[in-house]
Design an enzyme around this catalytic site. Structure first.
Site, PDB file in Angstrom:
ATOM      1  N   PRO A  11       0.407  -1.328  -0.530  1.00 48.74           N
ATOM      2  CA  PRO A  11      -0.135  -0.228  -0.305  1.00 48.74           C
ATOM      3  C   PRO A  11       0.797   1.375  -0.087  1.00 48.74           C
ATOM      4  O   PRO A  11       1.955   1.157   0.851  1.00 48.74           O
ATOM      5  CB  PRO A  11      -0.938   0.759   1.187  1.00 48.74           C
ATOM      6  CG  PRO A  11      -1.045  -1.360   1.468  1.00 48.74           C
ATOM      7  CD  PRO A  11       0.096  -2.435   0.509  1.00 48.74           C
ATOM      8  N   ASN A  12       0.486   2.302  -1.262  1.00 45.78           N
ATOM      9  CA  ASN A  12       0.941   3.682  -0.884  1.00 45.78           C
ATOM     10  C   ASN A  12       2.472   3.865  -1.940  1.00 45.78           C
ATOM     11  O   ASN A  12       2.736   4.383  -1.654  1.00 45.78           O
ATOM     12  CB  ASN A  12       0.680   3.836   0.475  1.00 45.78           C
ATOM     13  CG  ASN A  12      -0.508   4.345   0.907  1.00 45.78           C
ATOM     14  OD1 ASN A  12      -1.394   4.480   0.354  1.00 45.78           O
ATOM     15  ND2 ASN A  12      -0.757   3.862   2.005  1.00 45.78           N
ATOM     16  N   ARG A  19       4.669  12.325  -2.824  1.00 39.71           N
ATOM     17  CA  ARG A  19       5.002  12.816  -1.377  1.00 39.71           C
ATOM     18  C   ARG A  19       6.049  12.483  -0.267  1.00 39.71           C
ATOM     19  O   ARG A  19       6.193  11.298  -0.613  1.00 39.71           O
ATOM     20  CB  ARG A  19       3.268  12.439  -0.930  1.00 39.71           C
ATOM     21  CG  ARG A  19       2.348  12.742  -2.127  1.00 39.71           C
ATOM     22  CD  ARG A  19       1.225  13.097  -1.395  1.00 39.71           C
ATOM     23  NE  ARG A  19      -0.095  12.783  -3.123  1.00 39.71           N
ATOM     24  CZ  ARG A  19      -0.803  11.910  -2.869  1.00 39.71           C
ATOM     25  NH1 ARG A  19      -1.617  11.462  -2.015  1.00 39.71           N
ATOM     26  NH2 ARG A  19      -1.424  12.096  -4.302  1.00 39.71           N
ATOM     27  N   TYR A  24      11.037   9.727   2.416  1.00 42.83           N
ATOM     28  CA  TYR A  24      11.332   8.340   1.511  1.00 42.83           C
ATOM     29  C   TYR A  24      11.507   8.900  -0.018  1.00 42.83           C
ATOM     30  O   TYR A  24      12.056   7.721  -1.117  1.00 42.83           O
ATOM     31  CB  TYR A  24       9.692   7.945   0.931  1.00 42.83           C
ATOM     32  CG  TYR A  24       8.962   7.180   2.134  1.00 42.83           C
ATOM     33  CD1 TYR A  24       9.373   5.665   2.817  1.00 42.83           C
ATOM     34  CD2 TYR A  24       7.368   7.517   2.341  1.00 42.83           C
ATOM     35  CE1 TYR A  24       8.740   5.762   3.942  1.00 42.83           C
ATOM     36  CE2 TYR A  24       7.360   7.118   3.085  1.00 42.83           C
ATOM     37  CZ  TYR A  24       7.290   6.099   3.903  1.00 42.83           C
ATOM     38  OH  TYR A  24       6.862   5.582   5.420  1.00 42.83           O
ATOM     39  N   ASN A  75       8.417  -5.219  -0.843  1.00 44.24           N
ATOM     40  CA  ASN A  75       8.385  -4.218   0.613  1.00 44.24           C
ATOM     41  C   ASN A  75       6.295  -4.379   0.829  1.00 44.24           C
ATOM     42  O   ASN A  75       5.867  -3.634  -0.648  1.00 44.24           O
ATOM     43  CB  ASN A  75       8.663  -3.156  -0.017  1.00 44.24           C
ATOM     44  CG  ASN A  75       8.833  -1.625   0.398  1.00 44.24           C
ATOM     45  OD1 ASN A  75       8.048  -1.808   1.615  1.00 44.24           O
ATOM     46  ND2 ASN A  75       8.967  -0.793   0.744  1.00 44.24           N
ATOM     47  N   ALA A  78       2.699  -0.577   4.754  1.00 41.56           N
ATOM     48  CA  ALA A  78       2.562  -0.260   6.576  1.00 41.56           C
ATOM     49  C   ALA A  78       1.777  -1.983   6.560  1.00 41.56           C
ATOM     50  O   ALA A  78       1.446  -2.516   7.719  1.00 41.56           O
ATOM     51  CB  ALA A  78       1.658   0.613   6.725  1.00 41.56           C
ATOM     52  N   GLU A  99      12.969  -9.529   2.696  1.00 34.63           N
ATOM     53  CA  GLU A  99      11.887  -8.011   3.238  1.00 34.63           C
ATOM     54  C   GLU A  99      13.114  -6.762   3.075  1.00 34.63           C
ATOM     55  O   GLU A  99      14.101  -7.115   3.017  1.00 34.63           O
ATOM     56  CB  GLU A  99      11.647  -7.973   4.166  1.00 34.63           C
ATOM     57  CG  GLU A  99      11.062  -6.958   5.045  1.00 34.63           C
ATOM     58  CD  GLU A  99      10.801  -7.151   6.244  1.00 34.63           C
ATOM     59  OE1 GLU A  99      11.312  -8.106   6.767  1.00 34.63           O
ATOM     60  OE2 GLU A  99      10.016  -6.344   6.922  1.00 34.63           O
ATOM     61  N   HIS A 101      12.925  -2.655   2.592  1.00 34.96           N
ATOM     62  CA  HIS A 101      12.213  -1.717   3.521  1.00 34.96           C
ATOM     63  C   HIS A 101      13.226   0.087   2.870  1.00 34.96           C
ATOM     64  O   HIS A 101      14.610   0.132   2.875  1.00 34.96           O
ATOM     65  CB  HIS A 101      11.945  -1.393   4.877  1.00 34.96           C
ATOM     66  CG  HIS A 101      11.124  -1.841   5.926  1.00 34.96           C
ATOM     67  ND1 HIS A 101       9.412  -2.136   4.894  1.00 34.96           N
ATOM     68  CD2 HIS A 101      11.219  -3.529   5.871  1.00 34.96           C
ATOM     69  CE1 HIS A 101       9.021  -3.217   5.521  1.00 34.96           C
ATOM     70  NE2 HIS A 101      10.482  -3.864   6.015  1.00 34.96           N
ATOM     71  N   ARG A 108      12.112   4.706  12.976  1.00 31.01           N
ATOM     72  CA  ARG A 108      11.882   5.363  13.280  1.00 31.01           C
ATOM     73  C   ARG A 108      10.211   5.423  14.299  1.00 31.01           C
ATOM     74  O   ARG A 108      10.719   4.536  15.306  1.00 31.01           O
ATOM     75  CB  ARG A 108      10.765   5.472  11.891  1.00 31.01           C
ATOM     76  CG  ARG A 108      11.811   6.140  10.773  1.00 31.01           C
ATOM     77  CD  ARG A 108      10.933   5.096   9.292  1.00 31.01           C
ATOM     78  NE  ARG A 108       9.725   6.401   9.350  1.00 31.01           N
ATOM     79  CZ  ARG A 108       8.663   6.323   8.062  1.00 31.01           C
ATOM     80  NH1 ARG A 108       8.669   5.455   6.870  1.00 31.01           N
ATOM     81  NH2 ARG A 108       7.728   6.715   8.468  1.00 31.01           N
TER      82      ARG A 108
HETATM   83  O1  CA2 Z   1      10.322   1.790   4.189  1.00 28.15           O
HETATM   84  C1  CA2 Z   1       9.410   0.925   3.706  1.00 28.15           C
HETATM   85  O2  CA2 Z   1       9.639   0.781   2.327  1.00 28.15           O
HETATM   86  C2  CA2 Z   1       8.530   1.232   4.524  1.00 28.15           C
HETATM   87  O3  CA2 Z   1       8.105  -0.010   4.157  1.00 28.15           O
HETATM   88  C3  CA2 Z   1       7.342   2.442   3.442  1.00 28.15           C
HETATM   89  C4  CA2 Z   1       5.853   2.373   4.283  1.00 28.15           C
HETATM   90  C5  CA2 Z   1       5.676   1.926   5.804  1.00 28.15           C
HETATM   91  O4  CA2 Z   1       4.484   2.211   6.309  1.00 28.15           O
HETATM   92  C6  CA2 Z   1       6.513   1.156   6.509  1.00 28.15           C
HETATM   93  O5  CA2 Z   1       6.856   1.663   7.909  1.00 28.15           O
HETATM   94  C7  CA2 Z   1       7.490   1.241   5.909  1.00 28.15           C
HETATM   95  C8  CA2 Z   1       5.207   3.260   3.675  1.00 28.15           C
HETATM   96  C9  CA2 Z   1       5.072   3.261   2.459  1.00 28.15           C
HETATM   97  C10 CA2 Z   1       4.310   4.921   1.470  1.00 28.15           C
HETATM   98  O6  CA2 Z   1       5.132   5.474   0.505  1.00 28.15           O
HETATM   99  C11 CA2 Z   1       4.799   6.532   0.633  1.00 28.15           C
HETATM  100  C12 CA2 Z   1       5.424   7.308  -0.046  1.00 28.15           C
HETATM  101  C13 CA2 Z   1       5.239   8.836  -0.949  1.00 28.15           C
HETATM  102  C14 CA2 Z   1       4.189   9.596   0.101  1.00 28.15           C
HETATM  103  C15 CA2 Z   1       3.544   8.625   0.897  1.00 28.15           C
HETATM  104  C16 CA2 Z   1       3.191   7.020   0.868  1.00 28.15           C
END
Ligand code: CA2
Length: 148
Positions: A11-12, A19, A24, A75, A78, A99, A101, A108
């Site tokens: 997701p996302n 964003r 990120y 990946n 969340a 895995e 990230h 974090r």
């Molecule tokens: O660090 C990572 O790759 C995560 O898997 C990214 C997830 C986060 O919930 C994990 O804790 C760590 C979030 C992915 C969402 O990515 C976005 C990218 C740009 C804007 C908003 C969200």
């Protein structure tokens, strides 16, 4: 036979580069895919790159990977921190999982420190940004070659 890997994004991650660049970075998911394909070409490994915002779709793709791919770079976004269902799906297919990230989840918030994926993954790479995907592909390719 050529090794094929599934690179799965949760997701996302489709929002990557659009964003929260301070967290990120500015690389898009399309850029990440290009990095993965370049690594695959260099290593002689096929890459099936996918993203979904839906837990059930990710689980279906993990199930379908059995017999089709030799391993999974995952990946789960969340869902990493919440999804026992994804953990069970990985355990059921018995494929090696790297895995990945983008961020170092241990630097974090506390709620990101638990990973259900880690409990069934071969290993985990976190904090190296998009390069982590390349490291995951390299790690699985050498693991699979060593296993014959
Ligand atoms: O660090 C990572 O790759 C995560 O898997 C990214 C997830 C986060 O919930 C994990 O804790 C760590 C979030 C992915 C969402 O990515 C976005 C990218 C740009 C804007 C908003 C969200």
């Amino acid at each position: 036979m050529t090794i094929s890997l599934l690179v799965l994004n949760g997701p996302n991650l489709n929002l990557l580069g659009t964003r929260q660049p301070q967290v990120y970075g500015s690389t898009t998911l399309q850029d990440v895919e290009a990095l993965c394909r370049a690594a695959g070409d260099r290593l002689g490994v096929g890459i099936d790159f996918r993203q979904s915002n839906h837990e059930g779709t990710l689980i279906d793709w993990i199930h379908e990977a059995k017999g089709k791919h030799a391993g999974i770079v995952l990946n789960a976004g969340a869902l990493t921190h919440t999804s026992i269902a994804i953990m069970d799906a990985i355990a059921s297919v018995e494929l090696p999982v790297a895995e990945v990230h983008l961020s170092n989840i241990h630097r974090r918030e506390e709620f990101r420190h638990l990973s259900y994926v880690s409990k069934v993954a071969l290993g985990m790479i976190a904090g190296f940004g998009p390069q982590g995907y390349v490291l995951g592909i390299e790690a699985l390719a050498s693991h699979l070659r060593a296993a014959g």
